[in-house]
Structures are given as structure tokens and as C-alpha cells.
Enzyme design. Structure first.
Site, PDB file in Angstrom:
ATOM      1  CB  CYS A   7      -1.335   0.157   0.878  1.00 48.34           C
ATOM      2  SG  CYS A   7      -1.995  -1.401   1.447  1.00 48.34           S
ATOM      3  CG  HIS A  42      -3.176   3.855   1.682  1.00 51.40           C
ATOM      4  ND1 HIS A  42      -4.105   3.151   1.179  1.00 51.40           N
ATOM      5  CD2 HIS A  42      -3.110   2.451   2.709  1.00 51.40           C
ATOM      6  CE1 HIS A  42      -4.003   1.803   0.859  1.00 51.40           C
ATOM      7  NE2 HIS A  42      -3.748   1.302   2.163  1.00 51.40           N
ATOM      8  CG  ASN A  94      -6.332  -1.318   1.448  1.00 55.76           C
ATOM      9  OD1 ASN A  94      -6.285  -0.604   0.229  1.00 55.76           O
ATOM     10  ND2 ASN A  94      -5.918  -0.968   2.280  1.00 55.76           N
TER      11      ASN A  94
HETATM   12  C1  LIG Z   1     -10.018  -5.123  10.333  1.00 54.49           C
HETATM   13  C2  LIG Z   1     -10.438  -4.501  10.296  1.00 54.49           C
HETATM   14  C3  LIG Z   1     -11.317  -3.662  10.476  1.00 54.49           C
HETATM   15  C4  LIG Z   1     -11.212  -4.961  11.982  1.00 54.49           C
HETATM   16  O1  LIG Z   1     -11.820  -3.803  13.418  1.00 54.49           O
HETATM   17  P1  LIG Z   1     -11.474  -4.284  14.571  1.00 54.49           P
HETATM   18  O2  LIG Z   1     -12.361  -2.981  15.093  1.00 54.49           O
HETATM   19  O3  LIG Z   1     -10.023  -4.123  15.129  1.00 54.49           O
HETATM   20  O4  LIG Z   1     -12.442  -5.767  14.521  1.00 54.49           O
HETATM   21  P2  LIG Z   1     -11.538  -6.843  15.244  1.00 54.49           P
HETATM   22  O5  LIG Z   1     -10.206  -7.273  14.875  1.00 54.49           O
HETATM   23  O6  LIG Z   1     -11.791  -6.110  17.296  1.00 54.49           O
HETATM   24  O7  LIG Z   1     -12.568  -7.651  15.403  1.00 54.49           O
HETATM   25  C5  LIG Z   1     -14.419  -8.036  16.282  1.00 54.49           C
HETATM   26  C6  LIG Z   1     -15.064  -8.359  15.946  1.00 54.49           C
HETATM   27  O8  LIG Z   1     -15.460  -8.450  14.101  1.00 54.49           O
HETATM   28  C7  LIG Z   1     -15.139 -10.024  13.165  1.00 54.49           C
HETATM   29  N1  LIG Z   1     -15.252  -9.635  12.706  1.00 54.49           N
HETATM   30  C8  LIG Z   1     -14.442  -9.090  11.622  1.00 54.49           C
HETATM   31  N2  LIG Z   1     -14.613  -8.965  10.257  1.00 54.49           N
HETATM   32  C9  LIG Z   1     -15.925  -9.316  10.639  1.00 54.49           C
HETATM   33  C10 LIG Z   1     -16.696  -8.650   9.512  1.00 54.49           C
HETATM   34  N3  LIG Z   1     -16.655  -8.345   8.083  1.00 54.49           N
HETATM   35  N4  LIG Z   1     -17.906  -8.302   9.616  1.00 54.49           N
HETATM   36  C11 LIG Z   1     -18.689  -9.052  10.558  1.00 54.49           C
HETATM   37  N5  LIG Z   1     -17.494  -9.401  12.065  1.00 54.49           N
HETATM   38  C12 LIG Z   1     -16.545  -9.432  11.825  1.00 54.49           C
HETATM   39  C13 LIG Z   1     -13.963 -10.506  14.999  1.00 54.49           C
HETATM   40  O9  LIG Z   1     -14.285 -11.923  13.951  1.00 54.49           O
HETATM   41  C14 LIG Z   1     -14.406 -10.500  15.896  1.00 54.49           C
HETATM   42  O10 LIG Z   1     -14.787 -11.342  16.361  1.00 54.49           O
HETATM   43  P3  LIG Z   1     -14.570 -12.406  17.448  1.00 54.49           P
HETATM   44  O11 LIG Z   1     -14.733 -10.608  18.732  1.00 54.49           O
HETATM   45  O12 LIG Z   1     -15.959 -12.530  17.614  1.00 54.49           O
HETATM   46  O13 LIG Z   1     -13.527 -12.439  17.196  1.00 54.49           O
HETATM   47  C15 LIG Z   1      -9.146  -3.864  11.252  1.00 54.49           C
HETATM   48  O14 LIG Z   1      -8.726  -3.734  12.169  1.00 54.49           O
HETATM   49  C16 LIG Z   1      -8.626  -2.331  10.438  1.00 54.49           C
HETATM   50  O15 LIG Z   1      -9.128  -1.987   9.621  1.00 54.49           O
HETATM   51  N6  LIG Z   1      -7.349  -2.999  10.767  1.00 54.49           N
HETATM   52  C17 LIG Z   1      -6.196  -2.851   9.883  1.00 54.49           C
HETATM   53  C18 LIG Z   1      -6.206  -3.114   7.951  1.00 54.49           C
HETATM   54  C19 LIG Z   1      -6.033  -2.643   7.033  1.00 54.49           C
HETATM   55  O16 LIG Z   1      -5.979  -1.355   6.654  1.00 54.49           O
HETATM   56  N7  LIG Z   1      -5.414  -4.046   6.458  1.00 54.49           N
HETATM   57  C20 LIG Z   1      -4.671  -2.926   4.839  1.00 54.49           C
HETATM   58  C21 LIG Z   1      -3.177  -2.025   5.527  1.00 54.49           C
HETATM   59  S1  LIG Z   1      -2.729  -1.028   4.018  1.00 54.49           S
END
Ligand SMILES: CC(C)(COP(=O)(O)OP(=O)(O)OC[C@H]1O[C@@H](n2cnc3c(N)ncnc32)[C@H](O)[C@@H]1OP(=O)(O)O)[C@@H](O)C(=O)NCCC(=O)NCCS
Length: 329
Positions: free
Chosen positions: A113, A256, A286
Site C-alpha cells: 500500500c 492511503h 482499500n
Molecule cells: C480489520 C478491521 C476492520 C477489524 O476491525 P476491529 O475493530 O479491529 O475488529 P476486531 O478485529 O476486533 O474484530 C471484532 C469482531 O468482528 C469480527 N469480524 C471481523 N471481520 C468481520 C466482518 N467483516 N463482519 C463482521 N464481523 C467481523 C471478528 O471476528 C471479531 O469477532 P470476535 O470478537 O467474535 O472474535 C481493523 O482491524 C482494520 O481495519 N485493520 C487494518 C486493516 C488494514 O487496513 N489493512 C491494510 C493495510 S494497508
């Protein structure tokens, strides 16, 4: 030393829209969850039969056209991508062929990214050193082809797109207009937080690698999130400090577009209001290395970028690789 200016911008967006509601039918997710956690409402998916170089060439041609420069005058093409057409040759040479550009340098650059920031930094250095005069920097990603469509942790986040800028020498002196600085960073100790294990020399494409599902994005979302906010904010501060600028001197931030909450965290740390950030994550998700040049091109076409404005670009991606750039338009 001469300065480098962005002479033109372009983008190419696939026509097929995949909404959060479409994803609800594929994995256990909801429109509300995706919107609240990421800000994403829909993303674009490249149609079968088209590849990375097709979208990249389209964006590159538009960047040349907006600069009023013929592709025949481009002497270097840099393509930032982690989803090339094929392992070899470089997608950049396929773009060169499709654009009808003459024989010049053309190569791919892998910084996930942060690919556009890295490409901009390399292209800027080439122009400044008079190695090349017209450098086309393209960020392009067809992530839909490397996603696990059964993994709700990753498949809801990404989309396909291409964005491009044409770089060339600036007139009027280094401090008036152009790229003031680019900063690039990497920390390989976190590579396992975001990666595609298969398809390279470590896990070559074999029946076993397919059985083990190694050819798709694997991600530790929380770890990526924390590093993204911290490192992107630090890179923004480095860009400002190295130019003797303060946050209030920035007119527009083209960050980004990975997650609205990451952008919000960066805004708070750097002391910039969200109103200064250009946002289009809701439409495209993204798109990795494409996200900054696509957002920049849209901001330009919407008249939000005017001559004399100070722009800040920033990104973090797999690696981790990250960086920033400060540009006077
Ligand atoms: C992926 C992301 C959106 C998850 O958000 P979060 O607030 O951290 O959520 P969590 O990881 O705490 O997940 C919370 C719950 O939602 C669930 N969950 C994950 N994806 C889900 C989805 N698409 N829909 C519903 N629930 C989902 C998880 O399994 C977790 O459940 P659990 O508590 O029973 O284990 C976030 O961590 C993120 O954006 N990270 C950066 C990713 C990124 O930008 N990557 C590219 C970088 S260039």
C-alpha cells in the site's frame, strides 16, 4: 538541483460494483459492521479477462492526456503493485507496450500500500538527477484476484483500481512548486501481519500450496491498524518538520484509504481536522498502491486541488512499508 512537478493525473476504475450487501450473501458480515469499522460502502471488481496492466495503462494514458504529454515522450514507467499480471515480465513493460511508449526504463516496485509513495520518491529522484525527463508513476492493484472470499476479516476491505501521475521537471525553482520531499520507511519484523504466502520461491505454486490456501491475503487486522496509525502519523510529522512546515500549513491530505478510523487516528495525532482529508474510501475500499493516485486524481477533477496548495500524501502497507510526501501544487 531542479524540482519535480506532478504534470498530470489519471485513474481507471472497474465498472463492476460490489456493495456491502453483496458481501452479506457471501460471508457472515453486515453492511452496518463494515461501515462502522471501516467506512467502506462498496468496492470495484475488475471484470474477468482484464488484467492489472490493462487498468494501469488506462490510468497512465489519462495522466499523460491531462498533462498534455504524449506517451511517446515518457521515458520511464514505474508500476507499484503486489498483483502483477504475472511474475515476469514486469507489468510496467506490458503497460509500456499498451501505451505505445518508446523504449525507456520500465519496472515494477513492490511496497504494497506504500507503493505509490515509494514510486513517487524514486521518480522524483530520477527527474531531479536528470536521469529521466518524463516519469509515469502508476499505483495499481487487482486485489480481488488474491482475496479469500470466505474470510470476512479480509475480503470486505479491499478493491481494484489504478491511479497514475506523470512527473517532469518543474519551472520556477525548487521551493515554488513541485515535490518538496518524499520519505520512505520499512520495518520487516512485522511482515507476517500482512502477506500472501504462496506463489513465490518460499511456497511455489503447487497442488499443495493450493490445498493449503496459500495464494490469498493473510492479515492480523488489529496489529496492522495500530502500526498504521502510529507510523503514518510519524511519517506526516517527518514530512512537515523536514520542510519547516506546521500542520496548519497543509491544505489537503491525500492519505492511503485503508480504513476511515485509521485516517481519523492519524488526523488526531498530527493535529489536522478531518475536513482537510480527501476521502473516497466509501466508494472503493482499500485499493492499496492505487488509493492515493486515484484519490488525488478525483480531487483534481473535482477542483479541490488548486495551484499553490500544499498537499500531504501518506500511506502504510505490508512489510511494513510506509512513507509520506509533501507537494506544492
Ligand atoms: C480489520 C478491521 C476492520 C477489524 O476491525 P476491529 O475493530 O479491529 O475488529 P476486531 O478485529 O476486533 O474484530 C471484532 C469482531 O468482528 C469480527 N469480524 C471481523 N471481520 C468481520 C466482518 N467483516 N463482519 C463482521 N464481523 C467481523 C471478528 O471476528 C471479531 O469477532 P470476535 O470478537 O467474535 O472474535 C481493523 O482491524 C482494520 O481495519 N485493520 C487494518 C486493516 C488494514 O487496513 N489493512 C491494510 C493495510 S494497508
Amino acid at each position: 538541483m531542479i524540482a519535480t512537478r506532478i504534470l498530470g493525473t489519471g485513474s481507471a476504475i472497474p465498472g463492476k460494483v460490489m456493495t456491502n450487501h453483496d458481501l452479506e450473501k457471501m460471508v457472515a458480515t453486515s453492511d452496518a459492521w463494515i461501515r462502522e469499522r471501516t467506512g467502506i460502502e462498496e468496492r470495484r471488481i475488475l471484470e474477468p479477462g482484464r488484467a492489472t496492466s490493462d487498468l494501469a495503462a488506462e490510468a497512465g494514458a489519462k495522466a499523460c492526456a491531462s498533462a498534455g504529454v504524449s506517451p511517446s515522450e515518457v521515458d520511464c514507467i514505474i508500476v507499484g503493485t503486489v498483483t502483477p499480471d504475472m511474475p515476469m515480465p514486469a507489468t510496467a513493460v506490458l503497460v509500456q507496450q499498451k501505451l505505445g511508449a518508446p523504449v525507456g526504463a520500465a519496472f515494477d516496485m513492490s511496497a504494497a500500500c506504500a507503493g505509490f509513495i515509494y514510486g513517487l520518491g524514486i521518480g522524483d529522484a530520477f527527474v531531479k538527477q536528470r536521469m529521466f525527463k518524463r516519469v509515469l508513476v502508476i499505483g495499481v492493484e487487482i486485489l480481488s484476484r488474491v482475496l479469500d472470499w470466505k474470510d470476512r476479516n479480509t475480503c470486505v476491505l479491499f478493491g481494484d483500481a489504478a491511479g497514475a501521475v506523470l512527473l517532469g521537471p518543474a519551472e520556477g525553482g525548487a521551493r515554488k512548486r513541485g515535490i518538496f520531499s518524499t520519505h520512505m520507511f520499512a520495518d520487516g519484523s512485522h511482515w507476517e501481519d500482512l502477506y500472501i504466502p504462496g506463489g513465490g520461491s518460499k511456497h511455489p505454486t503447487r497442488p499443495e500450496s493450493l490445498e493449503q490456501n496459500l495464494h490469498v491475503v493473510k492479515m492480523q487486522g488489529k496489529a496492522v491498524f495500530a502500526h498504521a496509525v502510529r507510523n503514518i502519523a510519524a511519517a506526516c510529522e517527518t514530512a512537515l518538520e523536514s520542510n519547516g512546515f506546521k500542520a496548519e500549513d497543509v491544505d489537503l491530505v491525500v492519505a492511503h484509504q485503508a480504513n476511515l478510523r485509521i485516517i481519523d487516528g492519524v488526523a488526531q495525532r498530527v493535529g489536522l481536522p478531518m475536513s482537510k482529508f480527501y476521502l473516497n474510501i466509501q466508494k472503493y475500499g482499500n485499493t492499496s498502491s492505487a488509493s492515493i493516485p486515484v484519490a488525488l486524481d478525483e480531487a483534481v477533477r473535482e477542483g479541490k486541488v488548486k495551484e499553490g496548495m500544499t498537499l500531504l500524501f501518506c500511506a502504510l502497507g505490508a512489510g511494513f512499508s510506509w512513507g509520506s510526501a509533501l507537494v506544492r501544487w
